[in-house]
Motif scaffolding. Structure first.
Motif, short mmCIF file in Angstrom:
data_model
loop_
_atom_site.label_atom_id
_atom_site.label_comp_id
_atom_site.label_asym_id
_atom_site.label_seq_id
_atom_site.Cartn_x
_atom_site.Cartn_y
_atom_site.Cartn_z
N VAL A 130 0.85 -1.20 -0.13
CA VAL A 130 0.18 -0.10 -0.22
C VAL A 130 1.06 1.13 0.08
CG1 VAL A 130 -1.81 1.18 1.23
CG2 VAL A 130 -1.77 -1.20 1.23
N TYR A 131 0.61 2.21 -0.89
CA TYR A 131 1.47 3.22 -1.07
C TYR A 131 0.54 4.46 -1.01
CZ TYR A 131 4.27 -0.09 -3.29
OH TYR A 131 5.26 -1.36 -3.61
N LEU A 132 1.00 5.33 0.22
CA LEU A 132 0.23 6.48 0.45
C LEU A 132 1.08 7.57 0.44
CD1 LEU A 132 -1.35 5.05 4.04
CD2 LEU A 132 -2.25 5.01 1.81
N ARG A 133 0.59 8.76 -0.54
CA ARG A 133 1.08 10.12 -0.60
C ARG A 133 0.37 11.12 0.29
NH1 ARG A 133 1.06 14.69 -3.27
NH2 ARG A 133 -0.91 14.29 -4.04
N TYR A 134 1.32 11.71 1.00
CA TYR A 134 0.78 12.88 1.48
C TYR A 134 1.57 14.10 0.89
CZ TYR A 134 -1.16 9.87 4.97
OH TYR A 134 -2.05 8.94 5.35
N ASP A 135 1.34 15.36 1.41
CA ASP A 135 1.86 16.51 0.86
C ASP A 135 3.26 16.50 0.65
OD1 ASP A 135 1.52 19.02 -0.18
OD2 ASP A 135 2.02 20.11 1.94
N ASP A 136 4.17 16.32 1.92
CA ASP A 136 5.42 16.07 1.75
C ASP A 136 6.23 14.83 1.86
OD1 ASP A 136 5.90 18.94 1.10
OD2 ASP A 136 5.68 19.55 3.24
N ASP A 137 5.26 13.87 2.40
CA ASP A 137 5.66 12.56 2.98
C ASP A 137 5.13 11.59 2.10
OD1 ASP A 137 7.73 13.45 4.74
OD2 ASP A 137 5.92 13.72 6.01
N SER A 138 5.68 10.30 2.21
CA SER A 138 4.99 9.12 1.63
C SER A 138 5.14 8.07 2.80
CB SER A 138 5.86 8.47 0.43
OG SER A 138 7.02 7.83 0.83
N VAL A 139 4.11 7.14 2.91
CA VAL A 139 4.12 6.27 3.63
C VAL A 139 3.85 4.85 2.98
CG1 VAL A 139 3.07 5.00 5.75
CG2 VAL A 139 2.89 7.47 5.87
N VAL A 140 4.84 4.10 2.84
CA VAL A 140 4.62 2.78 1.99
C VAL A 140 4.62 1.73 2.89
CG1 VAL A 140 5.95 1.50 0.53
CG2 VAL A 140 6.00 4.01 0.45
N ILE A 141 3.45 0.75 2.95
CA ILE A 141 3.25 -0.14 3.64
C ILE A 141 3.54 -1.69 2.93
CG2 ILE A 141 1.76 -1.22 5.63
CD1 ILE A 141 0.27 1.50 5.03
N LEU A 142 4.52 -2.62 3.18
CA LEU A 142 5.00 -3.75 2.45
C LEU A 142 4.61 -4.97 3.31
CD1 LEU A 142 8.28 -2.40 1.25
CD2 LEU A 142 6.23 -2.14 0.01
N PRO A 143 4.07 -5.96 2.69
CA PRO A 143 3.87 -7.23 3.55
C PRO A 143 5.07 -7.95 4.14
CG PRO A 143 3.49 -7.57 1.26
CD PRO A 143 3.83 -6.09 1.28
N LEU A 144 5.13 -8.60 5.02
CA LEU A 144 6.24 -9.29 5.69
C LEU A 144 5.48 -10.68 5.90
CD1 LEU A 144 7.71 -7.00 8.35
CD2 LEU A 144 8.68 -7.39 6.08
N GLY A 197 3.12 -9.55 9.50
CA GLY A 197 2.68 -8.23 9.60
C GLY A 197 3.27 -7.55 8.66
N SER A 198 3.80 -6.10 8.76
CA SER A 198 3.90 -5.16 7.72
C SER A 198 5.34 -4.56 8.02
CB SER A 198 2.84 -3.99 7.66
OG SER A 198 1.75 -4.71 7.41
N LEU A 199 5.88 -4.03 6.90
CA LEU A 199 7.13 -3.10 7.13
C LEU A 199 6.55 -1.75 6.49
CD1 LEU A 199 10.18 -2.31 7.49
CD2 LEU A 199 10.30 -3.08 4.97
N ILE A 200 6.73 -0.72 7.56
CA ILE A 200 5.97 0.70 7.06
C ILE A 200 7.50 1.69 6.85
CG2 ILE A 200 4.95 2.49 8.21
CD1 ILE A 200 3.54 0.26 9.98
N LEU A 201 7.46 2.26 5.86
CA LEU A 201 8.47 3.10 5.43
C LEU A 201 8.13 4.54 5.11
CD1 LEU A 201 9.90 0.89 2.74
CD2 LEU A 201 11.00 1.33 4.97
N LEU A 202 8.67 5.34 6.07
CA LEU A 202 8.39 6.75 5.79
C LEU A 202 9.44 7.54 5.06
CD1 LEU A 202 7.68 7.74 9.71
CD2 LEU A 202 5.99 6.92 7.73
N GLU A 203 8.99 8.37 4.10
CA GLU A 203 10.19 9.03 3.19
C GLU A 203 9.66 10.16 2.79
OE1 GLU A 203 12.85 7.31 -0.38
OE2 GLU A 203 11.47 5.92 0.40
N ARG A 204 10.47 11.16 2.43
CA ARG A 204 9.90 12.40 1.80
C ARG A 204 9.55 12.14 0.42
NH1 ARG A 204 8.79 15.65 5.38
NH2 ARG A 204 9.59 17.55 4.49
N MET A 205 8.60 12.82 -0.11
CA MET A 205 8.25 12.61 -1.36
C MET A 205 9.34 12.86 -2.41
SD MET A 205 5.24 11.43 -1.73
CE MET A 205 5.48 11.62 -3.45
N SER A 206 10.47 13.71 -2.14
CA SER A 206 11.39 13.98 -3.02
C SER A 206 12.19 12.78 -3.40
CB SER A 206 12.49 15.11 -2.73
OG SER A 206 12.64 14.66 -1.33
#
Length: 141
Positions: free
Chosen positions: A84-98, A101-110
């Motif tokens: 699941v790939y979520l885009r916010y104004d300046d950030d992304s939240v990418v949720i990958l299956p393990l 459970g899940s791995l959640i990656l927080l990253e700047r959109m740049s």
């Protein structure tokens, strides 16, 4: 009640209001990034260099995404078998299956947009307050 009594009540109410506002600022969650940081377990070993900060959950990616989006509505959301790939104004939240459970990656959109572009394609509209203006010759002019 005399004037002095009303003044004491007024000043007391103002102080209580200032304390409540201060607590909200200090302890409040004002972004999806902060919300994830407050609720999920940090996983430094899964960070992607300095670009993406990793967290883990024992929930499925769909459940984690629902928890996040119930509190913070994303600008764009893309879902496929990879996650699941979520885009916010300046950030992304990418949720990958393990496996569990899940791995959640927080990253700047740049850095997230180039990294995940091959997956999300045009599902993530690029740029702050971007409006999709159609296509074809002269689009966006």
């Amino acid at each position: 009640m005399n004037r002095r009594g009303w003044l004491v009540v007024g000043v007391s109410m103002a102080l209580v209001g200032a304390l409540v506002a201060g607590a909200a600022i200090v302890f409040g969650t004002f972004s999806a990034r902060a919300w994830v940081e407050d609720r999920y377990s940090r996983s430094v070993a899964d960070d992607i260099g300095r670009d993406a900060t990793a967290y883990r959950s024992d929930q499925t990616p769909a459940r984690v995404a629902d928890e996040i989006t119930d509190s913070w509505n994303p600008d764009d959301r893309y879902v496929d078998d990879s996650g699941v790939y979520l885009r916010y104004d300046d950030d992304s939240v990418v949720i990958l299956p393990l496996a569990a459970g899940s791995l959640i990656l927080l990253e700047r959109m740049s850095t997230a947009h180039p990294r995940y572009h091959s997956t999300v394609g045009t599902a993530w509209v690029w740029g702050r307050d971007t409006n999709v203006r159609g296509g074809g010759p002269g689009a966006g002019k």
